[in-house]
Design an enzyme around this catalytic site. Structure first.
Site, PDB file in Angstrom:
ATOM      1  N   PRO A   9     -17.072  34.588  48.936  1.00  0.00           N
ATOM      2  CA  PRO A   9     -17.559  33.293  49.398  1.00  0.00           C
ATOM      3  C   PRO A   9     -16.469  32.351  49.892  1.00  0.00           C
ATOM      4  O   PRO A   9     -15.383  32.291  49.320  1.00  0.00           O
ATOM      5  CB  PRO A   9     -18.266  32.710  48.177  1.00  0.00           C
ATOM      6  CG  PRO A   9     -17.768  33.488  47.013  1.00  0.00           C
ATOM      7  CD  PRO A   9     -17.428  34.840  47.542  1.00  0.00           C
ATOM      8  N   ASN A  10     -16.820  31.662  50.963  1.00  0.00           N
ATOM      9  CA  ASN A  10     -16.000  30.598  51.567  1.00  0.00           C
ATOM     10  C   ASN A  10     -14.788  31.118  52.345  1.00  0.00           C
ATOM     11  O   ASN A  10     -14.081  30.334  52.973  1.00  0.00           O
ATOM     12  CB  ASN A  10     -15.556  29.569  50.510  1.00  0.00           C
ATOM     13  CG  ASN A  10     -16.747  28.900  49.854  1.00  0.00           C
ATOM     14  OD1 ASN A  10     -17.602  28.375  50.568  1.00  0.00           O
ATOM     15  ND2 ASN A  10     -16.847  28.947  48.546  1.00  0.00           N
ATOM     16  N   ARG A  17     -10.966  25.435  55.955  1.00  0.00           N
ATOM     17  CA  ARG A  17     -11.000  25.125  54.532  1.00  0.00           C
ATOM     18  C   ARG A  17      -9.587  24.908  53.971  1.00  0.00           C
ATOM     19  O   ARG A  17      -8.737  25.801  54.060  1.00  0.00           O
ATOM     20  CB  ARG A  17     -11.614  26.370  53.867  1.00  0.00           C
ATOM     21  CG  ARG A  17     -11.544  26.400  52.399  1.00  0.00           C
ATOM     22  CD  ARG A  17     -11.903  27.779  51.873  1.00  0.00           C
ATOM     23  NE  ARG A  17     -12.065  27.686  50.446  1.00  0.00           N
ATOM     24  CZ  ARG A  17     -12.065  28.718  49.627  1.00  0.00           C
ATOM     25  NH1 ARG A  17     -11.936  29.946  50.111  1.00  0.00           N
ATOM     26  NH2 ARG A  17     -12.212  28.539  48.343  1.00  0.00           N
ATOM     27  N   TYR A  22      -4.747  27.491  52.104  1.00  0.00           N
ATOM     28  CA  TYR A  22      -5.066  28.813  52.665  1.00  0.00           C
ATOM     29  C   TYR A  22      -4.482  29.066  54.059  1.00  0.00           C
ATOM     30  O   TYR A  22      -4.657  30.155  54.604  1.00  0.00           O
ATOM     31  CB  TYR A  22      -6.592  28.994  52.708  1.00  0.00           C
ATOM     32  CG  TYR A  22      -7.234  28.918  51.328  1.00  0.00           C
ATOM     33  CD1 TYR A  22      -7.014  29.925  50.389  1.00  0.00           C
ATOM     34  CD2 TYR A  22      -8.034  27.837  50.964  1.00  0.00           C
ATOM     35  CE1 TYR A  22      -7.578  29.849  49.118  1.00  0.00           C
ATOM     36  CE2 TYR A  22      -8.609  27.752  49.696  1.00  0.00           C
ATOM     37  CZ  TYR A  22      -8.377  28.760  48.790  1.00  0.00           C
ATOM     38  OH  TYR A  22      -8.933  28.694  47.538  1.00  0.00           O
ATOM     39  N   ASN A  73     -10.982  40.360  48.047  1.00  0.00           N
ATOM     40  CA  ASN A  73     -10.736  38.987  47.622  1.00  0.00           C
ATOM     41  C   ASN A  73     -12.105  38.436  47.263  1.00  0.00           C
ATOM     42  O   ASN A  73     -12.867  38.049  48.153  1.00  0.00           O
ATOM     43  CB  ASN A  73     -10.098  38.174  48.741  1.00  0.00           C
ATOM     44  CG  ASN A  73      -9.813  36.744  48.301  1.00  0.00           C
ATOM     45  OD1 ASN A  73     -10.314  36.300  47.272  1.00  0.00           O
ATOM     46  ND2 ASN A  73      -9.016  36.031  49.076  1.00  0.00           N
ATOM     47  N   ALA A  76     -14.250  32.752  44.609  1.00  0.00           N
ATOM     48  CA  ALA A  76     -14.543  32.172  43.291  1.00  0.00           C
ATOM     49  C   ALA A  76     -15.290  33.138  42.370  1.00  0.00           C
ATOM     50  O   ALA A  76     -15.255  32.973  41.140  1.00  0.00           O
ATOM     51  CB  ALA A  76     -15.339  30.878  43.462  1.00  0.00           C
ATOM     52  N   GLU A  97      -7.130  43.779  44.068  1.00  0.00           N
ATOM     53  CA  GLU A  97      -7.628  42.410  44.245  1.00  0.00           C
ATOM     54  C   GLU A  97      -6.533  41.552  44.877  1.00  0.00           C
ATOM     55  O   GLU A  97      -5.384  41.606  44.444  1.00  0.00           O
ATOM     56  CB  GLU A  97      -8.007  41.843  42.871  1.00  0.00           C
ATOM     57  CG  GLU A  97      -8.550  40.430  42.924  1.00  0.00           C
ATOM     58  CD  GLU A  97      -9.123  40.014  41.582  1.00  0.00           C
ATOM     59  OE1 GLU A  97     -10.056  40.683  41.081  1.00  0.00           O
ATOM     60  OE2 GLU A  97      -8.638  39.010  41.025  1.00  0.00           O
ATOM     61  N   HIS A  99      -5.529  37.579  46.336  1.00  0.00           N
ATOM     62  CA  HIS A  99      -5.798  36.147  46.513  1.00  0.00           C
ATOM     63  C   HIS A  99      -4.749  35.572  47.438  1.00  0.00           C
ATOM     64  O   HIS A  99      -3.550  35.835  47.255  1.00  0.00           O
ATOM     65  CB  HIS A  99      -5.784  35.412  45.170  1.00  0.00           C
ATOM     66  CG  HIS A  99      -6.843  35.934  44.250  1.00  0.00           C
ATOM     67  ND1 HIS A  99      -8.171  35.667  44.451  1.00  0.00           N
ATOM     68  CD2 HIS A  99      -6.772  36.785  43.213  1.00  0.00           C
ATOM     69  CE1 HIS A  99      -8.871  36.317  43.542  1.00  0.00           C
ATOM     70  NE2 HIS A  99      -8.058  37.012  42.778  1.00  0.00           N
ATOM     71  N   ARG A 106      -2.715  26.768  40.271  1.00  0.00           N
ATOM     72  CA  ARG A 106      -3.848  25.901  40.577  1.00  0.00           C
ATOM     73  C   ARG A 106      -4.640  25.584  39.302  1.00  0.00           C
ATOM     74  O   ARG A 106      -4.120  25.745  38.204  1.00  0.00           O
ATOM     75  CB  ARG A 106      -4.705  26.574  41.663  1.00  0.00           C
ATOM     76  CG  ARG A 106      -3.876  26.841  42.934  1.00  0.00           C
ATOM     77  CD  ARG A 106      -4.698  27.488  44.016  1.00  0.00           C
ATOM     78  NE  ARG A 106      -5.768  26.597  44.463  1.00  0.00           N
ATOM     79  CZ  ARG A 106      -6.835  27.013  45.154  1.00  0.00           C
ATOM     80  NH1 ARG A 106      -6.947  28.301  45.478  1.00  0.00           N
ATOM     81  NH2 ARG A 106      -7.761  26.159  45.516  1.00  0.00           N
TER      82      ARG A 106
HETATM   83  C1  DQA Z   1      -9.021  32.669  46.384  1.00  0.00           C
HETATM   84  C2  DQA Z   1      -8.762  31.885  45.102  1.00  0.00           C
HETATM   85  C3  DQA Z   1     -10.073  31.526  44.413  1.00  0.00           C
HETATM   86  O1  DQA Z   1      -9.820  30.792  43.231  1.00  0.00           O
HETATM   87  C4  DQA Z   1     -10.929  30.684  45.334  1.00  0.00           C
HETATM   88  O2  DQA Z   1     -12.171  30.415  44.714  1.00  0.00           O
HETATM   89  C5  DQA Z   1     -11.118  31.309  46.663  1.00  0.00           C
HETATM   90  C6  DQA Z   1      -9.966  31.937  47.316  1.00  0.00           C
HETATM   91  C7  DQA Z   1      -7.728  32.951  47.161  1.00  0.00           C
HETATM   92  O3  DQA Z   1      -7.761  33.793  48.054  1.00  0.00           O
HETATM   93  O4  DQA Z   1      -6.694  32.329  46.897  1.00  0.00           O
HETATM   94  O5  DQA Z   1     -12.177  31.222  47.271  1.00  0.00           O
HETATM   95  O6  DQA Z   1      -9.591  33.921  46.046  1.00  0.00           O
END
Ligand code: DQA
Length: 149
Positions: A9-10, A17, A22, A73, A76, A97, A99, A106
């Site tokens: 998501p996102n 964003r 990012y 990835n 959240a 995984e 990020h 954070r």
């Molecule tokens: C993330 C880190 C997560 O905490 C966050 O919710 C994301 C992006 C990252 O790529 O740094 O959506 O996975």
């Protein structure tokens, strides 16, 4: 080698964003970069992104017997999705995984990953390069079979 790169998501909002966290590059740019990296290394990468937990789970299930490795990835979902943890455990495809941000610098809730336990390893804080680092690891052939879930 065939990679499935799953973004949760996102992550479709990359570039828009929180660019301070990012970066300014879009999701499309990320996919192009990863496909180019894979091709340059004699591999293939397919990219999927979803804002829905079930779609992420379906993508993981669909990788079984089709892809050699998953790079995920989970966004959240990382921090609370036991369903994605179980999905990763249910397939015979090793996953790393990734990020983009350094989750440990954070908020406290980002320090915990419930999904990394089903992965060979986790990379965070290296920006888009983290996805390439994950591919590079699998391409190196040094996957520790004992570490595979
Ligand atoms: C993330 C880190 C997560 O905490 C966050 O919710 C994301 C992006 C990252 O790529 O740094 O959506 O996975």
């Amino acid at each position: 080698m065939k990679f499935l790169i799953i973004n949760g998501p996102n992550l479709n909002m990359l570039g828009v964003r929180e660019p301070g966290v990012y970066g300014g590059e879009s999701y499309e740019q990320l996919c192009q970069r990863l496909k180019a990296y894979a091709a340059a290394h004699g591999a293939e990468a397919d990219c999927v992104q979803s804002n829905y937990e079930g779609a992420v789970i379906d993508a993981i299930h669909g990788a079984n017997g089709v892809y050699d490795a998953i790079i995920i990835n989970p966004g959240a979902f990382t921090h609370y999705s036991y369903a994605i943890l179980d999905a990763l455990k249910s397939v015979r495809v090793p996953a790393i995984e990734v990020h983009i941000s350094n989750v440990h610098q954070r908020e406290e809730f980002r320090h915990k990953s419930v999904t990394a336990a089903a992965c060979v390893g986790q990379i965070c804080g290296l920006g888009f390069y983290g996805y390439e680092a994950a591919m590079s690891y699998f391409l190196s052939g040094t996957l520790c079979r004992g570490a595979q879930i």
